[in-house]
Design an enzyme around this catalytic site. Structure first.
Site, PDB file in Angstrom:
ATOM      1  N   ASP A  13      -0.985   1.813  -9.176  1.00 46.40           N
ATOM      2  CA  ASP A  13       0.398   1.940  -8.700  1.00 46.40           C
ATOM      3  C   ASP A  13       0.493   2.127  -7.187  1.00 46.40           C
ATOM      4  O   ASP A  13       1.385   2.820  -6.690  1.00 46.40           O
ATOM      5  CB  ASP A  13       1.113   3.109  -9.416  1.00 46.40           C
ATOM      6  CG  ASP A  13       1.120   2.934 -10.918  1.00 46.40           C
ATOM      7  OD1 ASP A  13       1.228   1.777 -11.361  1.00 46.40           O
ATOM      8  OD2 ASP A  13       1.012   3.940 -11.636  1.00 46.40           O
ATOM      9  N   LYS A  16       0.390  -2.799  -5.348  1.00 53.61           N
ATOM     10  CA  LYS A  16      -0.350  -4.075  -5.357  1.00 53.61           C
ATOM     11  C   LYS A  16       0.599  -5.254  -5.577  1.00 53.61           C
ATOM     12  O   LYS A  16       0.479  -6.284  -4.922  1.00 53.61           O
ATOM     13  CB  LYS A  16      -1.415  -4.066  -6.485  1.00 53.61           C
ATOM     14  CG  LYS A  16      -2.488  -3.009  -6.286  1.00 53.61           C
ATOM     15  CD  LYS A  16      -3.479  -3.000  -7.434  1.00 53.61           C
ATOM     16  CE  LYS A  16      -2.862  -2.531  -8.739  1.00 53.61           C
ATOM     17  NZ  LYS A  16      -2.480  -1.129  -8.785  1.00 53.61           N
ATOM     18  N   GLY A  40       1.407  -2.439 -14.466  1.00 55.10           N
ATOM     19  CA  GLY A  40       2.839  -2.589 -14.214  1.00 55.10           C
ATOM     20  C   GLY A  40       3.025  -2.798 -12.733  1.00 55.10           C
ATOM     21  O   GLY A  40       2.838  -1.873 -11.949  1.00 55.10           O
ATOM     22  N   HIS A  41       3.309  -4.030 -12.343  1.00 52.96           N
ATOM     23  CA  HIS A  41       3.441  -4.354 -10.926  1.00 52.96           C
ATOM     24  C   HIS A  41       4.900  -4.687 -10.628  1.00 52.96           C
ATOM     25  O   HIS A  41       5.451  -5.628 -11.194  1.00 52.96           O
ATOM     26  CB  HIS A  41       2.542  -5.544 -10.565  1.00 52.96           C
ATOM     27  CG  HIS A  41       1.083  -5.275 -10.806  1.00 52.96           C
ATOM     28  ND1 HIS A  41       0.116  -6.219 -10.685  1.00 52.96           N
ATOM     29  CD2 HIS A  41       0.437  -4.138 -11.146  1.00 52.96           C
ATOM     30  CE1 HIS A  41      -1.068  -5.686 -10.951  1.00 52.96           C
ATOM     31  NE2 HIS A  41      -0.890  -4.419 -11.241  1.00 52.96           N
ATOM     32  N   GLN A 223      -4.676  -1.940 -11.956  1.00 47.96           N
ATOM     33  CA  GLN A 223      -5.208  -0.573 -11.972  1.00 47.96           C
ATOM     34  C   GLN A 223      -5.746  -0.174 -10.579  1.00 47.96           C
ATOM     35  O   GLN A 223      -5.220  -0.660  -9.593  1.00 47.96           O
ATOM     36  CB  GLN A 223      -6.290  -0.424 -13.050  1.00 47.96           C
ATOM     37  CG  GLN A 223      -5.753  -0.390 -14.473  1.00 47.96           C
ATOM     38  CD  GLN A 223      -5.400  -1.729 -15.055  1.00 47.96           C
ATOM     39  OE1 GLN A 223      -6.187  -2.650 -15.036  1.00 47.96           O
ATOM     40  NE2 GLN A 223      -4.212  -1.857 -15.592  1.00 47.96           N
ATOM     41  N   LEU A 331       4.809   4.029   3.194  1.00 60.60           N
ATOM     42  CA  LEU A 331       4.777   5.002   4.296  1.00 60.60           C
ATOM     43  C   LEU A 331       6.140   5.655   4.492  1.00 60.60           C
ATOM     44  O   LEU A 331       6.249   6.812   4.859  1.00 60.60           O
ATOM     45  CB  LEU A 331       4.317   4.310   5.590  1.00 60.60           C
ATOM     46  CG  LEU A 331       4.025   5.244   6.760  1.00 60.60           C
ATOM     47  CD1 LEU A 331       2.847   6.172   6.448  1.00 60.60           C
ATOM     48  CD2 LEU A 331       3.751   4.479   8.049  1.00 60.60           C
TER      49      LEU A 331
HETATM   50  P1  GDP Z   1       1.285  -1.591  -8.508  1.00 56.31           P
HETATM   51  O1  GDP Z   1       0.987  -1.232  -9.926  1.00 56.31           O
HETATM   52  O2  GDP Z   1       0.143  -1.278  -7.600  1.00 56.31           O
HETATM   53  O3  GDP Z   1       1.778  -2.998  -8.325  1.00 56.31           O
HETATM   54  O4  GDP Z   1       2.459  -0.615  -8.047  1.00 56.31           O
HETATM   55  P2  GDP Z   1       3.809  -0.308  -8.871  1.00 56.31           P
HETATM   56  O5  GDP Z   1       4.685  -1.495  -8.785  1.00 56.31           O
HETATM   57  O6  GDP Z   1       3.486   0.235 -10.220  1.00 56.31           O
HETATM   58  O7  GDP Z   1       4.368   0.907  -8.033  1.00 56.31           O
HETATM   59  C1  GDP Z   1       4.711   0.794  -6.684  1.00 56.31           C
HETATM   60  C2  GDP Z   1       6.206   1.069  -6.516  1.00 56.31           C
HETATM   61  O8  GDP Z   1       6.491   1.239  -5.154  1.00 56.31           O
HETATM   62  C3  GDP Z   1       7.104  -0.049  -6.986  1.00 56.31           C
HETATM   63  O9  GDP Z   1       8.270   0.484  -7.514  1.00 56.31           O
HETATM   64  C4  GDP Z   1       7.405  -0.828  -5.693  1.00 56.31           C
HETATM   65  O10 GDP Z   1       8.653  -1.509  -5.734  1.00 56.31           O
HETATM   66  C5  GDP Z   1       7.461   0.287  -4.715  1.00 56.31           C
HETATM   67  N1  GDP Z   1       7.053  -0.033  -3.350  1.00 56.31           N
HETATM   68  C6  GDP Z   1       6.081  -0.875  -2.927  1.00 56.31           C
HETATM   69  N2  GDP Z   1       5.929  -0.788  -1.601  1.00 56.31           N
HETATM   70  C7  GDP Z   1       6.831   0.122  -1.172  1.00 56.31           C
HETATM   71  C8  GDP Z   1       7.131   0.705   0.099  1.00 56.31           C
HETATM   72  O11 GDP Z   1       6.533   0.402   1.118  1.00 56.31           O
HETATM   73  N3  GDP Z   1       8.110   1.652   0.124  1.00 56.31           N
HETATM   74  C9  GDP Z   1       8.776   2.054  -0.984  1.00 56.31           C
HETATM   75  N4  GDP Z   1       9.707   2.985  -0.843  1.00 56.31           N
HETATM   76  N5  GDP Z   1       8.515   1.532  -2.192  1.00 56.31           N
HETATM   77  C10 GDP Z   1       7.546   0.610  -2.286  1.00 56.31           C
HETATM   78  P1  IMO Z   2      -1.346  -0.764 -12.293  1.00 53.95           P
HETATM   79  O1  IMO Z   2      -1.938  -2.141 -12.314  1.00 53.95           O
HETATM   80  C1  IMO Z   2      -1.764   3.465 -13.147  1.00 53.95           C
HETATM   81  C2  IMO Z   2      -4.154   4.597 -16.613  1.00 53.95           C
HETATM   82  C3  IMO Z   2      -3.385   5.207 -17.786  1.00 53.95           C
HETATM   83  C4  IMO Z   2      -4.438   6.170 -18.321  1.00 53.95           C
HETATM   84  C5  IMO Z   2      -5.729   5.380 -18.117  1.00 53.95           C
HETATM   85  C6  IMO Z   2      -6.212   4.656 -19.370  1.00 53.95           C
HETATM   86  O2  IMO Z   2       0.119  -0.728 -12.511  1.00 53.95           O
HETATM   87  O3  IMO Z   2      -1.782  -0.019 -11.088  1.00 53.95           O
HETATM   88  P2  IMO Z   2      -5.360   2.459 -20.629  1.00 53.95           P
HETATM   89  O4  IMO Z   2      -4.068   2.179 -21.321  1.00 53.95           O
HETATM   90  O5  IMO Z   2      -5.692   1.515 -19.538  1.00 53.95           O
HETATM   91  O6  IMO Z   2      -6.509   2.631 -21.577  1.00 53.95           O
HETATM   92  O7  IMO Z   2      -5.146   3.911 -19.949  1.00 53.95           O
HETATM   93  O8  IMO Z   2      -5.472   4.441 -17.095  1.00 53.95           O
HETATM   94  N1  IMO Z   2      -3.659   3.285 -16.167  1.00 53.95           N
HETATM   95  C7  IMO Z   2      -2.943   3.103 -15.057  1.00 53.95           C
HETATM   96  N2  IMO Z   2      -2.449   3.987 -14.173  1.00 53.95           N
HETATM   97  N3  IMO Z   2      -1.570   2.155 -12.948  1.00 53.95           N
HETATM   98  C8  IMO Z   2      -2.080   1.253 -13.809  1.00 53.95           C
HETATM   99  O9  IMO Z   2      -1.989  -0.082 -13.603  1.00 53.95           O
HETATM  100  C9  IMO Z   2      -2.766   1.713 -14.948  1.00 53.95           C
HETATM  101  N4  IMO Z   2      -3.370   1.103 -15.994  1.00 53.95           N
HETATM  102  C10 IMO Z   2      -3.921   2.084 -16.728  1.00 53.95           C
HETATM  103  O10 IMO Z   2      -2.233   5.874 -17.354  1.00 53.95           O
HETATM  104  O11 IMO Z   2      -4.502   7.312 -17.514  1.00 53.95           O
HETATM  105 MG    MG Z   3       1.790  -0.117 -11.500  1.00 53.03          MG
END
Ligand code: GDP
Ligand code: IMO
Ligand code: MG
Length: 427
Positions: A13, A16, A40-41, A223, A331
């Site tokens: 999270d 990415k 979850g991206h 991840q 940031l």
């Molecule tokens: P990922 O799993 O690495 O793709 O990250 P997620 O999408 O799960 O979580 C990142 C969250 O931060 C998402 O809701 C993005 O829309 C948000 N996001 C990404 N870059 C920025 C940023 O620079 N500032 C803010 N405020 N939100 C951001």
């Molecule tokens: P993205 O791509 C954050 C965590 C779960 C749990 C552990 C094992 O959005 O960054 P699983 O269901 O994979 O066997 O769970 O890994 N986990 C993540 N945490 N971002 C993710 O993906 C994750 N994918 C799995 O919360 O702690």
């Molecule tokens: Mg995510």
């Protein structure tokens, strides 16, 4: 020609999805190589939010071809839920291919994921319950079903029936739960996999040919480093290799194909699920970061645990991934704080640790050693160049570079594509 790998440097999270979407504008091919729909991206384009799970974040870019590699565990039901949803949002879903070697996530994997977690009781991992662990278990145990098995419906139905029988023995015998309905599952999956056929390809050949013919290939990490089955905070990890090494086996390419590894770093730290987290803030500051950063999971909706930036983790990520650059994300979330902390070592019982220890019992009692930096306390979400950032924000970035030895190539100051500062061309 450069192939760029993008990896999460913390516990997932990190943002990415946003960076992949940004970089996909220049890519010919975007490849997912590990994990499944536990990812979850979130990508925000023109103010509209898209949540991607199994489908590469390059899909918002009409130019790029999107590949789900052999290292992914593929949930065909989840895939079509996502395809249908994104189609309804107006996106074209015609440039997606899934590897014939990818293993399938099947209903019994999801059921067993829940049952294993329940059995762990208070020591549960906090998985996403998407069946990821059990699907990788079958793969390693050599009883998994692969995408190529679906090409012959008779053979697929037979193999699936055998597996359902085996899993029902565990579900009823070990967990004393109701067995799964074999006929219902087979009939549903014959339908789903018939629909899958046009998407199936030998994606290793596609990626190889793309790299060989000078096309730009982007490997999309899911991840994060600390969730890697070998290198992460075991057992509080996922069951795949989200680190850069995972791209070679997970996409079926040679190690030499990747020329750059970009580490996606959140300006602070979050994690979902259980496991040690030395810089976790269980106070008002942690809550404030959660609120401002909207730190709630994309897949499960769970509140993410929040804390200060941990450079012990970042140094580790830099080393094990061979990071050649960092994309610093979110940031803007730190803008209101008067002072900020970056952890550069851990301490316990008079001992100091500068490298992330393997033994989690050791990590559990560690106290972070912080460097305190002044905050900038102004809105930076409109900044579009490094020089526009306030001095204290620039110093925070320089500190990260110093502690990790890796250049910060871009800085994200908001969720939208435009809210990105590129310091050095990445791709
Ligand atoms: P990922 O799993 O690495 O793709 O990250 P997620 O999408 O799960 O979580 C990142 C969250 O931060 C998402 O809701 C993005 O829309 C948000 N996001 C990404 N870059 C920025 C940023 O620079 N500032 C803010 N405020 N939100 C951001
Ligand atoms: P993205 O791509 C954050 C965590 C779960 C749990 C552990 C094992 O959005 O960054 P699983 O269901 O994979 O066997 O769970 O890994 N986990 C993540 N945490 N971002 C993710 O993906 C994750 N994918 C799995 O919360 O702690
Ligand atoms: Mg995510």
């Amino acid at each position: 020609m450069p192939a760029l790998a993008v990896v999460g440097a913390q516990w997932g999270d990190e943002g990415k999805g946003k960076m992949i979407d940004y970089l996909a504008g220049k890519a010919d091919v975007v490849v997912r190589a590990a994990g499944g729909n536990n990812a979850g991206h979130t990508v925000v384009k023109d103010g509209k939010k898209y949540a991607l799970k199994l489908i590469p974040s390059g899909v918002l870019n009409p130019r790029a071809c999107n590949i789900i590699g052999n290292g992914v565990v593929f949930d065909v039901k989840g895939f079509f839920d996502e395809v249908d949803h994104l189609k309804a949002e107006g996106l074209a879903m015609d440039k997606i291919f899934v590897s014939d070697r990818a293993h399938l996530v099947l209903p019994y994997h999801r059921v067993l994921d829940g049952l294993y977690e329940e059995a762990r009781g208070a020591a549960d991992i906090g998985t996403t319950k998407k069946g990821i662990g059990p699907a990788y278990m079958d793969k390693v145990e050599r009883s998994g079903l692969r995408v190529c098995d679906t090409c012959d419906p008779r053979r697929f139905a037979q193999k699936l029936a055998e597996q359902i029988d085996r899993k029902n023995e565990i579900i009823t015998g070990v967990f004393h739960k109701e067995p799964l309905n074999k006929e219902e599952i087979i009939s549903e999956y014959l339908e789903l996999t018939a629909r899958l056929q046009p998407y199936i390809a030998d994606t290793g050949v596609m990626v190889y040919e793309a790299i060989r013919s000078g096309k730009k290939v982007l490997f999309e990490g899911a991840q994060g480093t600390m969730l890697d089955i070998d290198l992460g905070t075991y057992p509080y990890v996922t069951s795949s290799h989200p680190t850069s090494g995972g791209f070679t086996t997970g996409a079926g390419i040679g190690a030499g194909a990747i020329s750059q590894v970009l580490g996606i770093v959140k300006a602070y730290t979050t994690r979902v699920g259980r496991g040690p987290f030395v810089t976790e803030l269980l106070d008002e500051t942690g809550e404030r970061i959660r609120q401002v950063g909207h730190e709630y999971g994309t897949v499960t909706g769970r509140a993410r645990r929040c804390g200060w930036l941990d450079a012990v983790v970042l140094k580790y990520a830099a080393r094990v991934n061979g990071l050649t650059g960092i994309a610093l994300m979110l940031l803007d979330v730190l803008s209101e704080f008067k002072t900020l902390n970056i952890c550069y070592a851990y301490e316990k019982d008079g001992r100091r640790f500068e490298h992330f220890p393997a033994d989690l019992e050791l990590v559990e009692g560690c106290v972070p050693v912080y460097k305190e930096l002044p905050g900038w306390q102004c809105d930076i979400s409109g900044c579009r160049s490094f020089d526009e950032l306030p001095e204290n924000a620039r110093n925070y970035i320089r500190e990260i570079e110093e502690l990790t030895g890796v250049p910060v190539k871009s800085v994200s100051v908001g969720p939208d594509r435009e809210q990105t500062i590129i310091r050095e061309e990445i791709f």
